[in-house]
Design a protein around this motif. Sequence first.
Motif, PDB file in Angstrom:
ATOM      1  N   LEU A   1      51.033  38.241  48.196  1.00 15.52           N
ATOM      2  CA  LEU A   1      50.854  39.475  48.642  1.00 15.52           C
ATOM      3  C   LEU A   1      49.244  39.969  48.418  1.00 15.52           C
ATOM      4  O   LEU A   1      48.132  39.186  47.963  1.00 15.52           O
ATOM      5  CB  LEU A   1      50.940  40.140  46.415  1.00 15.52           C
ATOM      6  CG  LEU A   1      50.671  41.423  46.726  1.00 15.52           C
ATOM      7  CD1 LEU A   1      51.029  42.563  46.883  1.00 15.52           C
ATOM      8  CD2 LEU A   1      50.187  42.046  44.792  1.00 15.52           C
ATOM      9  N   HIS A   2      48.694  40.589  49.392  1.00 12.57           N
ATOM     10  CA  HIS A   2      47.499  41.434  49.816  1.00 12.57           C
ATOM     11  C   HIS A   2      47.089  42.144  49.411  1.00 12.57           C
ATOM     12  O   HIS A   2      47.518  43.187  49.464  1.00 12.57           O
ATOM     13  CB  HIS A   2      47.062  41.070  50.937  1.00 12.57           C
ATOM     14  CG  HIS A   2      45.727  41.312  51.314  1.00 12.57           C
ATOM     15  ND1 HIS A   2      44.902  40.517  51.218  1.00 12.57           N
ATOM     16  CD2 HIS A   2      44.864  42.379  52.118  1.00 12.57           C
ATOM     17  CE1 HIS A   2      43.570  40.935  51.363  1.00 12.57           C
ATOM     18  NE2 HIS A   2      43.929  42.035  51.523  1.00 12.57           N
ATOM     19  N   MET A   3      46.812  42.602  48.125  1.00 14.20           N
ATOM     20  CA  MET A   3      45.762  43.135  47.535  1.00 14.20           C
ATOM     21  C   MET A   3      44.952  43.335  47.029  1.00 14.20           C
ATOM     22  O   MET A   3      44.098  42.858  46.162  1.00 14.20           O
ATOM     23  CB  MET A   3      46.154  42.852  45.885  1.00 14.20           C
ATOM     24  CG  MET A   3      46.808  44.329  45.502  1.00 14.20           C
ATOM     25  SD  MET A   3      47.545  45.847  45.396  1.00 14.20           S
ATOM     26  CE  MET A   3      48.312  45.185  43.936  1.00 14.20           C
ATOM     27  N   PRO A   4      43.590  44.236  48.014  1.00 10.95           N
ATOM     28  CA  PRO A   4      42.699  44.846  47.780  1.00 10.95           C
ATOM     29  C   PRO A   4      42.242  44.808  46.719  1.00 10.95           C
ATOM     30  O   PRO A   4      42.602  45.850  46.157  1.00 10.95           O
ATOM     31  CB  PRO A   4      41.747  45.979  48.774  1.00 10.95           C
ATOM     32  CG  PRO A   4      43.759  45.743  49.669  1.00 10.95           C
ATOM     33  CD  PRO A   4      44.183  44.997  48.656  1.00 10.95           C
ATOM     34  N   LEU A   5      40.800  44.248  46.068  1.00 11.46           N
ATOM     35  CA  LEU A   5      40.393  44.885  45.034  1.00 11.46           C
ATOM     36  C   LEU A   5      39.502  45.727  44.798  1.00 11.46           C
ATOM     37  O   LEU A   5      38.766  46.431  44.267  1.00 11.46           O
ATOM     38  CB  LEU A   5      40.131  42.826  44.443  1.00 11.46           C
ATOM     39  CG  LEU A   5      38.866  43.333  43.082  1.00 11.46           C
ATOM     40  CD1 LEU A   5      39.352  43.876  41.815  1.00 11.46           C
ATOM     41  CD2 LEU A   5      38.339  42.244  42.307  1.00 11.46           C
ATOM     42  N   GLN A   6      38.453  45.078  46.431  1.00 12.87           N
ATOM     43  CA  GLN A   6      36.701  45.384  45.894  1.00 12.87           C
ATOM     44  C   GLN A   6      35.429  45.331  45.423  1.00 12.87           C
ATOM     45  O   GLN A   6      34.571  44.672  46.061  1.00 12.87           O
ATOM     46  CB  GLN A   6      37.411  47.809  46.357  1.00 12.87           C
ATOM     47  CG  GLN A   6      38.169  47.484  48.060  1.00 12.87           C
ATOM     48  CD  GLN A   6      38.027  46.472  48.609  1.00 12.87           C
ATOM     49  OE1 GLN A   6      36.879  46.359  48.877  1.00 12.87           O
ATOM     50  NE2 GLN A   6      39.020  47.155  49.517  1.00 12.87           N
ATOM     51  N   SER A   7      36.293  45.818  43.972  1.00 13.92           N
ATOM     52  CA  SER A   7      34.700  45.857  43.157  1.00 13.92           C
ATOM     53  C   SER A   7      35.898  45.362  41.486  1.00 13.92           C
ATOM     54  O   SER A   7      36.878  45.677  41.228  1.00 13.92           O
ATOM     55  CB  SER A   7      34.069  46.435  42.931  1.00 13.92           C
ATOM     56  OG  SER A   7      33.178  46.333  42.140  1.00 13.92           O
TER      57      SER A   7
ATOM     58  N   THR B   1      32.827  41.954  38.355  1.00 14.23           N
ATOM     59  CA  THR B   1      33.579  41.660  39.655  1.00 14.23           C
ATOM     60  C   THR B   1      33.870  40.198  39.480  1.00 14.23           C
ATOM     61  O   THR B   1      34.822  39.168  39.470  1.00 14.23           O
ATOM     62  CB  THR B   1      33.196  41.503  41.029  1.00 14.23           C
ATOM     63  OG1 THR B   1      32.811  42.699  41.533  1.00 14.23           O
ATOM     64  CG2 THR B   1      33.567  40.903  42.363  1.00 14.23           C
ATOM     65  N   MET B   2      33.385  38.756  39.353  1.00 15.12           N
ATOM     66  CA  MET B   2      33.271  37.140  38.632  1.00 15.12           C
ATOM     67  C   MET B   2      34.245  37.100  37.925  1.00 15.12           C
ATOM     68  O   MET B   2      35.212  36.414  38.605  1.00 15.12           O
ATOM     69  CB  MET B   2      31.960  36.966  38.874  1.00 15.12           C
ATOM     70  CG  MET B   2      30.688  36.920  39.857  1.00 15.12           C
ATOM     71  SD  MET B   2      30.649  35.704  41.649  1.00 15.12           S
ATOM     72  CE  MET B   2      29.951  34.307  40.765  1.00 15.12           C
ATOM     73  N   HIS B   3      34.294  37.876  37.101  1.00 15.56           N
ATOM     74  CA  HIS B   3      34.983  37.991  36.010  1.00 15.56           C
ATOM     75  C   HIS B   3      36.936  38.427  36.534  1.00 15.56           C
ATOM     76  O   HIS B   3      37.476  37.547  35.989  1.00 15.56           O
ATOM     77  CB  HIS B   3      35.389  38.915  34.799  1.00 15.56           C
ATOM     78  CG  HIS B   3      36.238  39.107  33.596  1.00 15.56           C
ATOM     79  ND1 HIS B   3      36.492  37.714  32.968  1.00 15.56           N
ATOM     80  CD2 HIS B   3      37.023  40.104  33.387  1.00 15.56           C
ATOM     81  CE1 HIS B   3      37.486  37.897  32.262  1.00 15.56           C
ATOM     82  NE2 HIS B   3      38.011  39.656  32.750  1.00 15.56           N
ATOM     83  N   THR B   4      36.349  39.699  37.370  1.00 17.90           N
ATOM     84  CA  THR B   4      38.402  39.296  37.484  1.00 17.90           C
ATOM     85  C   THR B   4      38.549  38.500  38.779  1.00 17.90           C
ATOM     86  O   THR B   4      39.336  37.822  38.783  1.00 17.90           O
ATOM     87  CB  THR B   4      38.020  40.811  39.019  1.00 17.90           C
ATOM     88  OG1 THR B   4      37.853  41.882  37.129  1.00 17.90           O
ATOM     89  CG2 THR B   4      39.441  41.756  39.120  1.00 17.90           C
ATOM     90  N   VAL B   5      37.787  38.183  38.927  1.00 17.96           N
ATOM     91  CA  VAL B   5      38.653  36.417  40.724  1.00 17.96           C
ATOM     92  C   VAL B   5      38.559  35.442  39.341  1.00 17.96           C
ATOM     93  O   VAL B   5      39.675  34.798  39.682  1.00 17.96           O
ATOM     94  CB  VAL B   5      37.493  36.749  41.107  1.00 17.96           C
ATOM     95  CG1 VAL B   5      37.371  35.192  42.058  1.00 17.96           C
ATOM     96  CG2 VAL B   5      37.254  38.403  42.090  1.00 17.96           C
ATOM     97  N   ARG B   6      38.095  35.373  38.462  1.00 17.31           N
ATOM     98  CA  ARG B   6      37.992  34.028  37.721  1.00 17.31           C
ATOM     99  C   ARG B   6      40.233  34.423  37.130  1.00 17.31           C
ATOM    100  O   ARG B   6      40.345  33.998  36.502  1.00 17.31           O
ATOM    101  CB  ARG B   6      37.242  33.944  36.587  1.00 17.31           C
ATOM    102  CG  ARG B   6      36.307  33.495  37.259  1.00 17.31           C
ATOM    103  CD  ARG B   6      34.892  33.005  35.862  1.00 17.31           C
ATOM    104  NE  ARG B   6      34.072  32.311  36.470  1.00 17.31           N
ATOM    105  CZ  ARG B   6      32.570  33.374  36.501  1.00 17.31           C
ATOM    106  NH1 ARG B   6      33.124  34.455  36.001  1.00 17.31           N
ATOM    107  NH2 ARG B   6      30.858  32.887  37.203  1.00 17.31           N
ATOM    108  N   GLU B   7      39.960  35.879  36.711  1.00 19.68           N
ATOM    109  CA  GLU B   7      41.211  36.054  36.054  1.00 19.68           C
ATOM    110  C   GLU B   7      42.148  36.164  36.958  1.00 19.68           C
ATOM    111  O   GLU B   7      43.375  35.254  36.599  1.00 19.68           O
ATOM    112  CB  GLU B   7      40.979  37.459  35.220  1.00 19.68           C
ATOM    113  CG  GLU B   7      40.221  37.255  33.847  1.00 19.68           C
ATOM    114  CD  GLU B   7      40.712  36.369  33.026  1.00 19.68           C
ATOM    115  OE1 GLU B   7      41.228  36.241  32.798  1.00 19.68           O
ATOM    116  OE2 GLU B   7      40.447  35.724  32.273  1.00 19.68           O
ATOM    117  N   ALA B   8      42.315  36.672  37.826  1.00 11.30           N
ATOM    118  CA  ALA B   8      42.978  36.420  38.498  1.00 11.30           C
ATOM    119  C   ALA B   8      43.810  35.641  39.381  1.00 11.30           C
ATOM    120  O   ALA B   8      44.688  35.533  40.080  1.00 11.30           O
ATOM    121  CB  ALA B   8      43.067  38.305  39.973  1.00 11.30           C
TER     122      ALA B   8
END
Length: 509
Positions: free
Chosen positions: A275-281, A334-341
């Motif tokens: 799955l490619h799911m754009p986050l953006q921020s 954003t960094m937090h979301t990347v760590r979680e995802a």
Amino acid sequence: MTSSSDRSPAVSVEVPKTYEIRTYGCQMNVHDSERLSGLLEDAGYVRAPGGSDGEADVVVFNTCAVRENADNKLYGNLGRLAPMKTARPGMQIAVGGCLAQKDRDTIVKKAPWVDVVFGTHNIGKLPVLLERARVQEEAQIEIAESLEAFPSTLPTRRESAYAAWVSISVGCNNTCTFCIVPALRGKEKDRRPGDILAEIEALVGEGVSEITLLGQNVNAYGSDIGDREAFSKLLRACGKIEGLERVRFTSPHPRDFTDDVIAAMAETPNVMPQLHMPLQSGSDTILKAMRRSYRQERFLGIIEKVRAAIPHAAISTDIIVGFPGETEEDFEQTMHTVREARFANAFTFQYSKRPGTPAAEMENQIPKEVVQARYERLVALQEEISWEENKKQVGRTLEVMVAEGEGRKDGATHRLSGRAPDNRLVHFTKPAEEVRPGDVVTVEITYAAPHHLLAEGPTHAVRRTRAGDAWERRTTAAAAKPAGVLLGLPKIGVPEPLPAADVPACGTH
């Protein structure tokens, strides 16, 4: 002695004109360029040899308007071709794509040696415009304001015999403040499901075994035809097509990513666990300023549901760093979301101001040095996560579809390369028996790097496929006729699964 009357008359052989297409930007542009190739070959042109670098009779630029340096890149390349065209009066230059749709007359004013300017809605007119420019000896500028015909009706020269794009919609109804593409590609227009499935079935009949459903907001499919579950129904219908081994799609929008789509992905065997799911921020404040319709909690909730339904799914994303007004706190979100995802990989971009977008007029534009520093931190974090996630693949036995040209060092390392079901790139030891692009090998992963996997042991199994047969037929035909052959109707493009791009994809809306 033979008299002059006995001699055979001289035969004039017309040498076909050559063409070269230079493509910038997203998957949609790659797809359009394959249609442009098909149109030109249908009109009698032949592809110039690789590395011709402006020596073709016709050079076509298929442009992108997403990033700030798009204009400079185009005009720099046009300037480099100017002396070549002066030395070769018959040479023609055409500019199409999103930048052409945006700039229109400006292109010919800045580069008066350009012969044709055409937009995103009328790519089918290129051969006619080239001939008109030649006969009238003046530039032809034709920009349609709306789609004249769905591009699937146009001839296409596919770059692969075993994998193909299938466009299911064009345009985008979103209004993201950083993006100019919807204004250039127009409102979303969906194809009828029956037309899409007929195209896929025809491709499978030609030997294609992998298709990627393509749309600028692919999972919004159905909004134009009034069916909110049309996309999940389409995925399930793909699962019933005999001979179709792999189905992918790009790029979806979190707003339209519903539970029925997740269920269809999980329950349809040939829909790949990717799955490619754009986050953006990851910042709710910035997402609101971007006019994105979801927030961090909603995004992470989708990721959690996908992982629950498809445990081995590889999830990738797009992220913009340095959007106007982004604070250090916003960036940390954003960094937090990347760590979680825990994305398998991410396409990260520094915000690029584009005239004509609301974001370009916003206050608090972020200084370049701040954006650069944040960008480097994000890339470092994602590299670490990508490597950790890839290490989890070590010891797994995977079916890898052999690819053409994805392993740059394959010749030196005596390896071949291909894609796992989750789209990870795998380099594997070349087996003793012949293996062709499109064939499938079974290998065990022995080593992981941040951007690829290695299978250094012996190949467990090789499965020769109809897709490999199709590649072999095309290769043989190409050797007999170097110009290449159009590959039947309906004709569509070919994906390179989520290639590293120098611009955000049009579908990242």
